[in-house]
Design a protein around this motif. Structure first.
Motif, PDB file in Angstrom:
ATOM      1  N   ARG C  40     -42.782 149.926 -46.684  1.00 20.00           N
ATOM      2  CA  ARG C  40     -42.958 151.382 -46.239  1.00 20.00           C
ATOM      3  C   ARG C  40     -43.217 152.342 -47.200  1.00 20.00           C
ATOM      4  NH1 ARG C  40     -39.302 149.330 -41.765  1.00 20.00           N
ATOM      5  NH2 ARG C  40     -37.515 149.447 -43.435  1.00 20.00           N
ATOM      6  N   LEU C  41     -43.632 151.876 -48.597  1.00 19.13           N
ATOM      7  CA  LEU C  41     -43.606 152.880 -49.633  1.00 19.13           C
ATOM      8  C   LEU C  41     -45.058 153.463 -49.365  1.00 19.13           C
ATOM      9  CD1 LEU C  41     -41.962 151.289 -52.641  1.00 19.13           C
ATOM     10  CD2 LEU C  41     -41.210 153.167 -51.239  1.00 19.13           C
ATOM     11  N   ARG C  42     -45.277 154.860 -49.573  1.00 16.25           N
ATOM     12  CA  ARG C  42     -46.556 155.539 -48.990  1.00 16.25           C
ATOM     13  C   ARG C  42     -46.569 156.786 -50.512  1.00 16.25           C
ATOM     14  NH1 ARG C  42     -46.409 152.115 -46.519  1.00 16.25           N
ATOM     15  NH2 ARG C  42     -47.276 151.739 -44.078  1.00 16.25           N
ATOM     16  N   GLY C  43     -47.933 157.138 -50.659  1.00 13.94           N
ATOM     17  CA  GLY C  43     -48.211 158.214 -51.697  1.00 13.94           C
ATOM     18  C   GLY C  43     -47.738 157.664 -53.059  1.00 13.94           C
ATOM     19  N   MET C  44     -47.362 158.769 -53.832  1.00 16.28           N
ATOM     20  CA  MET C  44     -47.130 158.318 -55.186  1.00 16.28           C
ATOM     21  C   MET C  44     -45.927 157.370 -55.326  1.00 16.28           C
ATOM     22  SD  MET C  44     -49.618 159.787 -56.531  1.00 16.28           S
ATOM     23  CE  MET C  44     -49.295 160.086 -58.218  1.00 16.28           C
ATOM     24  N   GLU C  45     -44.998 157.015 -54.406  1.00 14.96           N
ATOM     25  CA  GLU C  45     -44.072 156.093 -54.394  1.00 14.96           C
ATOM     26  C   GLU C  45     -44.464 154.651 -54.186  1.00 14.96           C
ATOM     27  OE1 GLU C  45     -40.698 157.189 -51.928  1.00 14.96           O
ATOM     28  OE2 GLU C  45     -39.807 157.676 -53.821  1.00 14.96           O
ATOM     29  N   ALA C  46     -45.797 154.503 -53.539  1.00 15.21           N
ATOM     30  CA  ALA C  46     -46.288 153.085 -53.321  1.00 15.21           C
ATOM     31  C   ALA C  46     -47.358 152.824 -54.536  1.00 15.21           C
ATOM     32  CB  ALA C  46     -47.105 153.397 -52.063  1.00 15.21           C
ATOM     33  N   PRO C  47     -47.103 151.611 -54.746  1.00 18.00           N
ATOM     34  CA  PRO C  47     -47.622 151.071 -56.240  1.00 18.00           C
ATOM     35  C   PRO C  47     -49.472 150.725 -55.871  1.00 18.00           C
ATOM     36  CG  PRO C  47     -46.436 149.244 -55.068  1.00 18.00           C
ATOM     37  CD  PRO C  47     -46.189 150.475 -54.453  1.00 18.00           C
ATOM     38  N   ASP C  80     -50.992 148.283 -43.071  1.00 15.01           N
ATOM     39  CA  ASP C  80     -50.877 149.561 -43.119  1.00 15.01           C
ATOM     40  C   ASP C  80     -50.500 149.905 -44.787  1.00 15.01           C
ATOM     41  OD1 ASP C  80     -51.375 149.954 -40.735  1.00 15.01           O
ATOM     42  OD2 ASP C  80     -49.448 149.803 -40.206  1.00 15.01           O
ATOM     43  N   PHE C  81     -50.259 148.967 -45.493  1.00  9.90           N
ATOM     44  CA  PHE C  81     -49.776 149.162 -46.907  1.00  9.90           C
ATOM     45  C   PHE C  81     -50.828 149.732 -47.711  1.00  9.90           C
ATOM     46  CE2 PHE C  81     -48.419 147.994 -51.404  1.00  9.90           C
ATOM     47  CZ  PHE C  81     -47.278 148.630 -51.312  1.00  9.90           C
ATOM     48  N   PRO C  82     -50.765 150.826 -48.240  1.00 14.25           N
ATOM     49  CA  PRO C  82     -51.822 151.256 -49.121  1.00 14.25           C
ATOM     50  C   PRO C  82     -52.445 150.766 -50.425  1.00 14.25           C
ATOM     51  CG  PRO C  82     -49.719 152.612 -49.592  1.00 14.25           C
ATOM     52  CD  PRO C  82     -49.429 151.522 -48.559  1.00 14.25           C
ATOM     53  N   GLY C  83     -51.366 149.926 -51.072  1.00 17.12           N
ATOM     54  CA  GLY C  83     -51.874 149.049 -52.335  1.00 17.12           C
ATOM     55  C   GLY C  83     -52.351 147.789 -51.971  1.00 17.12           C
ATOM     56  N   GLU C  84     -52.435 147.159 -53.045  1.00 14.54           N
ATOM     57  CA  GLU C  84     -52.838 145.516 -52.788  1.00 14.54           C
ATOM     58  C   GLU C  84     -51.566 144.756 -52.811  1.00 14.54           C
ATOM     59  OE1 GLU C  84     -55.761 143.794 -55.548  1.00 14.54           O
ATOM     60  OE2 GLU C  84     -57.152 145.169 -54.799  1.00 14.54           O
ATOM     61  N   ILE C  85     -51.390 143.458 -52.225  1.00 16.88           N
ATOM     62  CA  ILE C  85     -50.522 142.708 -52.132  1.00 16.88           C
ATOM     63  C   ILE C  85     -50.537 141.443 -52.859  1.00 16.88           C
ATOM     64  CG2 ILE C  85     -48.487 141.743 -50.542  1.00 16.88           C
ATOM     65  CD1 ILE C  85     -49.490 143.877 -48.522  1.00 16.88           C
ATOM     66  N   HIS C  86     -49.876 141.075 -53.790  1.00 19.06           N
ATOM     67  CA  HIS C  86     -49.976 139.954 -54.576  1.00 19.06           C
ATOM     68  C   HIS C  86     -48.443 139.229 -55.001  1.00 19.06           C
ATOM     69  CE1 HIS C  86     -53.912 140.831 -56.102  1.00 19.06           C
ATOM     70  NE2 HIS C  86     -53.786 141.748 -55.949  1.00 19.06           N
ATOM     71  N   PRO C  87     -48.031 138.445 -54.060  1.00 18.52           N
ATOM     72  CA  PRO C  87     -46.737 137.770 -54.054  1.00 18.52           C
ATOM     73  C   PRO C  87     -46.765 137.090 -55.573  1.00 18.52           C
ATOM     74  CG  PRO C  87     -47.794 137.400 -52.011  1.00 18.52           C
ATOM     75  CD  PRO C  87     -48.858 138.109 -52.723  1.00 18.52           C
ATOM     76  N   ARG C  88     -45.671 137.107 -56.228  1.00 22.65           N
ATOM     77  CA  ARG C  88     -45.377 136.008 -57.101  1.00 22.65           C
ATOM     78  C   ARG C  88     -44.426 134.791 -56.913  1.00 22.65           C
ATOM     79  NH1 ARG C  88     -42.601 137.332 -63.280  1.00 22.65           N
ATOM     80  NH2 ARG C  88     -40.780 137.817 -62.094  1.00 22.65           N
ATOM     81  N   VAL C  89     -45.097 133.590 -57.111  1.00 25.36           N
ATOM     82  CA  VAL C  89     -44.524 132.328 -56.777  1.00 25.36           C
ATOM     83  C   VAL C  89     -43.933 131.851 -57.994  1.00 25.36           C
ATOM     84  CG1 VAL C  89     -46.109 132.081 -54.743  1.00 25.36           C
ATOM     85  CG2 VAL C  89     -46.735 130.908 -57.171  1.00 25.36           C
ATOM     86  N   VAL C  90     -43.180 130.667 -57.988  1.00 24.95           N
ATOM     87  CA  VAL C  90     -42.689 130.022 -59.197  1.00 24.95           C
ATOM     88  C   VAL C  90     -43.799 129.158 -60.078  1.00 24.95           C
ATOM     89  CG1 VAL C  90     -40.421 129.796 -58.417  1.00 24.95           C
ATOM     90  CG2 VAL C  90     -41.895 127.792 -57.954  1.00 24.95           C
ATOM     91  N   TRP C  91     -43.783 128.937 -61.061  1.00 26.27           N
ATOM     92  CA  TRP C  91     -44.653 128.293 -61.934  1.00 26.27           C
ATOM     93  C   TRP C  91     -44.155 127.995 -63.158  1.00 26.27           C
ATOM     94  CZ3 TRP C  91     -49.029 125.921 -60.099  1.00 26.27           C
ATOM     95  CH2 TRP C  91     -49.895 125.619 -61.425  1.00 26.27           C
ATOM     96  N   HIS C  92     -44.618 126.902 -63.987  1.00 32.03           N
ATOM     97  CA  HIS C  92     -44.085 126.579 -65.530  1.00 32.03           C
ATOM     98  C   HIS C  92     -44.992 125.796 -66.212  1.00 32.03           C
ATOM     99  CE1 HIS C  92     -41.752 126.990 -69.092  1.00 32.03           C
ATOM    100  NE2 HIS C  92     -41.139 127.912 -68.464  1.00 32.03           N
ATOM    101  N   ARG C  93     -45.400 126.310 -67.263  1.00 31.49           N
ATOM    102  CA  ARG C  93     -46.287 125.296 -68.019  1.00 31.49           C
ATOM    103  C   ARG C  93     -45.740 124.097 -68.251  1.00 31.49           C
ATOM    104  NH1 ARG C  93     -44.090 129.577 -70.282  1.00 31.49           N
ATOM    105  NH2 ARG C  93     -42.989 129.419 -72.364  1.00 31.49           N
ATOM    106  N   ASP C  94     -44.583 123.958 -68.613  1.00 29.90           N
ATOM    107  CA  ASP C  94     -43.723 122.655 -69.103  1.00 29.90           C
ATOM    108  C   ASP C  94     -43.028 121.959 -67.988  1.00 29.90           C
ATOM    109  OD1 ASP C  94     -44.252 123.473 -71.751  1.00 29.90           O
ATOM    110  OD2 ASP C  94     -42.451 124.514 -72.096  1.00 29.90           O
TER     111      ASP C  94
END
Lengths: 436, 436, 436
Positions: C40-47, C80-94
């Motif tokens: 629900r963040l908007r304006g300068m508070e929204a990333p 309605d979200f003003p920025g892009e949305i990129h979830p982080r998932v788990v991953w590990h090189r090892d």
């Protein structure tokens, strides 16, 4: 026999100065005016590498005229110019039309009919990209050489590093330059171009000043070292700030980057002179607020600041640093001042040390102690200090760089012999040229 | 199953100290004197890695004798030496004759007839060049192993980084070390050699001091991290400047480089001790002129400098920083001091924090706040401050490095158990070894 | 036609803010609470980039729930979200098991049946290793796209750099991303993750604070520049230290790294605002102890510190710096103050300068002098100074970055138009959007 990529393929081992001149300026009756005056520079005002600049320093509308001016001025004055001559042409990693224009500029400047090519040592290619783009520029030079019947590789190529991909490419030169499908052995200078690099990296500072980019300069110096090339820093815009220019050069030399761009004959004098050892040695003292030069007076080295204070008491000393006092006996005081003091050797000092070590080596000794003594005076209290430093073969080799530089200058710049003799005296110059 | 190149192939996860001894010195009746005294070092004076140095520390004319001395001293004392033993032989990227001499030195030292090889963990190869040169050294070691019937890869290889091309090569290890045509998995230490590196990079400083080369140290540390190796910084010449040596080590650890060259047993003690957490914690305060340690007195932490001043007024405080005064209420003052203060945790503090987090994790909590309180006193005015820090799994993992180091030392250096117990007390040592 | 790897493949040219939210928190009746409030963040508070974080910010036991929450909240609020949305998932090189878990999280979140995928711009992959590991993550995304019938490359991939091998990999992107066997053109952000990087590099500091890692940040910025990506710095833990956060961002921008992680909406506001030019310009003065802001008062810029002192004598001035006095005439004083002073231009100043240069260029001039005058007051003594700076095409291009940033923000973040108008006034905003 294999070729050694770190063996330099050029006469000059060092380049102190990279001086650009517009090839054609509008207004006035001689558009080649700036080229003509640059071509007449001699002595400390003449750069090691002179760059008639047919790119950024010259308006796009004047660049065709610029090519003609380069041919005219270089063919007339090139034989007498004391430094090397490397015109800069246009190029851009992202624009084939600009690359083709650059090729045609080189083709025209190097045309034997113009008479300039005998005095052209190579070309400077700006705005290069990754190593494949460097190969395109190399190939353009190869075509110019072929077209004009010049020896392959006789024209050198210097590049301006002004993008992230060009910075990365400096890690590939050593591996790529040996391949039979290119002539990248013609590479000579790696020159940082911080204005366009800042744009490419999208760097921003509050005042609009250029960021310092220390890592770029390290990587350029390392790339040059690994491939037998010479590293040169970019322009220092504030031409009135001589102290700032000197500081930048001192920083650069600590990174192994001896050369720097010069925008005016005044900057050329500074940049030709500064990398050479000083005529007289002097002591530095770190007073807690930074290292400052001590003032020589009657065999003593006097501290004039107020961050350090010293008082003699009946049985010792009180040293005040930043408002904190410590009581010290004579030995501890000497130790403390020794830790804070450092000596900047003169050319004569260096010649003495090298000669002393060479003699010791001949006598079968691998390491000797070099001693340097002085009387330091703080608040009128004199203290004798004495610094020892062990010299072995590695110290000797690392200390030799300024002498190598001097010898390189002396060999290739006879027009500076008088200035060098004025600075150091003939005897020191003679001994310095005979070392090693 | 694939092998993981960042998995370390060696017992030691950390190397704090890399101590070189000349293999043969002229004059006196025992040319192996220095080797013999080094071989008898124990406890904090004994390095993690001892390097009988048949290269720069030994005069060229003495190196043949040096090989014999290494065989004799290592076969006699090697079994009892508490650290690893890695002689340095000659090598040079630009000189095949030197490389062949290095091969013959290794062949002789590793000859099972001499009896030393059972106690040799590997060899140190100086002056390496690009990765292909590293492969030549690796192949020399493979031939030594084959000739003497040793297991392939049983001799480790450490390299000294003293050229731009070797610095670049550290970006290639991970990719090259897995190839079937080499045994580069034998790599162990990446050691910076700043004296020769400075020569190779042609670095110059006014006083002749070595440049700091921060980027080289970063790249060494990164190269080690990416390939499961251990990074070690080069020699610190001014052996009387203990404060300077410590500062350098603190800087290095912030770069992930835990090890450093030691030139004397005194430097070994410093370098074995400094990376370990302190026995007692203490507070630092940034007074605007840098961070300084506060003095503990009766449960308070007293500021003795004069850059900060504090006065209590009727309804608040006046804080003076660098001559500028600001009026603050109690909360703002606390906030301001908190911003300037930092706590250096002791080993016991660390053990407590880790244990607290481990317990919380077991109880199903992913993050907990760690609180640290103190009374800071400035100009006689006491102020209570309290710092919170959130710990999650990542914080815990990053904070564990000093404990990992301690456990690695404890496991591999029983000769240092007494010194560790003296430093921390037996109870803290025991808890620290049981963590994780 | 060849594709240009430095041409950005995304709408956004800049990302200021990268804001993570736990996907599921235990306790309370709504485990998606944090996601819902972030959405629900908007304006300068929204990333600019919002990262529902199904890795470190979410307890391992809650991650299955986290996937469901992401689908639910993004499908409901994503449009309605003003920025892009990129979830982080788990991953590990090892760890292949972690990689497979990450694949399954992406597969579930991107399932068209859930309705979230229309609003998902891509995924963030943590703990990547060398470039081959990046290719595994890319391939996982390709499989997700194939499985769900999405356009190949429609999901972007951002990576967190938290290992030495990932740092090295940033030198390979440009070369690898063009190959037909991968879809690495989907790369978007290179994000430093200093906590885990510190662990991987085994960095240690006395207080446990993170090391500054300047070389990592340079290499990330360079890697982004060379491959047309966007560089983002890692989290700044001490969320109360706003001054420290701002300093870090200023440092980052000088490295070409505009974006930074934000942990709270308060940090988002800071990080959205700080890279934009200030609303009002101001002067800085270097008083020998650092650069400080001067105070504007009645058309003068007043110095309030005490490190510099100035006195007018009958025939000139006495300037005191750090306790040392120097007598100067009016010209030398102006020169000295000019050297110490610097102006931080406002947005309006920048717009004026750019417009002035554009007009000059249209009139056929390649370079013009920009002048900036001020009255500086020290100890009640007013001094008029005037700074000139030459602008040419390169200066213009490098100075344009803040305007490019502003225009990018203005185009993509209509929800911030009001805040921008409040900050700069409508007229300046309008002129800034029309430049170039």
């Amino acid at each position: 026999m294999t070729t050694d990529p770190t063996a330099r393929h050029y006469d000059r081992e060092f380049v102190r100065t990279f001086f650009t001149s517009p090839t054609a300026v509008e207004g006035g009756d001689d558009s080649a005016k700036m080229l003509r005056s640059a071509a007449r520079l001699r002595g400390m005002e003449a750069p090691d590498v002179w760059v008639p600049d047919n790119e950024d320093a010259t308006a796009p509308s004047m660049r065709e005229q610029g090519v003609e001016n380069v041919v005219e001025v270089v063919s007339e004055h090139g034989a007498d110019f004391p430094g090397e001559i490397h015109p800069r042409v246009v190029w851009h990693r992202d624009d084939p039309a600009t690359r083709y224009a650059g090729f045609r500029q080189m083709l025209a400047m190097a045309d034997p009919d113009g008479g300039a090519v005998d005095h052209l040592d190579g070309f400077v290619i700006p705005e290069v990209g990754d190593i494949d783009d460097w190969k395109k520029a190399d190939e353009a030079l190869t075509r110019v050489e072929t077209e004009h019947g010049l020896d392959p590789g006789s024209l050198s190529m210097s590049v301006i590093i002004e993008s992230g991909e060009a910075e990365l490419a400096m890690g590939d030169i050593r591996e790529e330059a040996g391949k039979p499908s290119n002539n990248l052995e013609r590479l000579f200078l790696l020159v940082d171009g911080e204005v366009d690099y800042t744009k490419d990296m999208r760097g921003m500072t509050p005042t609009g000043e250029l960021p310092p980019w220390p890592e770029l300069r390290h990587n350029t110096s390392r790339g040059a070292s690994a491939a037998g090339l010479i590293a040169v820093d970019g322009p220092f815009d504030d031409i009135r700030d001589v102290a700032g220019y000197r500081e930048r050069m001192t920083e650069n030399r600590a990174k192994g980057m001896t050369g720097i761009w010069s925008l005016t004959p005044g900057q050329v004098v500074e940049a030709n002179t500064e990398p050479l050892p000083p005529a007289s040695g002097y002591w530095l003292l770190d007073d807690g607020e930074g290292e400052g030069e001590l003032r020589a007076e009657d065999e003593r080295w006097v501290y004039d600041g107020d961050a350090l204070g010293l008082e003699e008491t009946g049985d010792g000393y009180v040293l005040r640093v930043d408002g904190r006092e410590q009581e010290l006996n004579a030995d501890d005081l000497r130790e403390e001042l020794l830790r804070r003091a450092a000596y900047v050797p003169s050319m004569a000092d260096m010649v003495d040390s090298m000669a002393e070590f060479e003699a010791a080596k001949e006598a079968g000794k691998g390491a000797i102690a070099m001693t340097r003594a002085a009387t330091v005076e703080i608040d009128g209290v004199p203290v004798d200090i004495e610094a020892d430093r062990m010299w072995d073969e590695a110290t000797y080799q690392a200390a030799k760089t300024p002498i190598d530089l001097f010898q390189d200058v002396y060999e290739h710049r006879p027009d500076q012999h008088d200035a060098l003799a004025d600075r150091y005296g003939r005897e020191v110059v003679e001994r310095a040229t005979e070392l090693g």
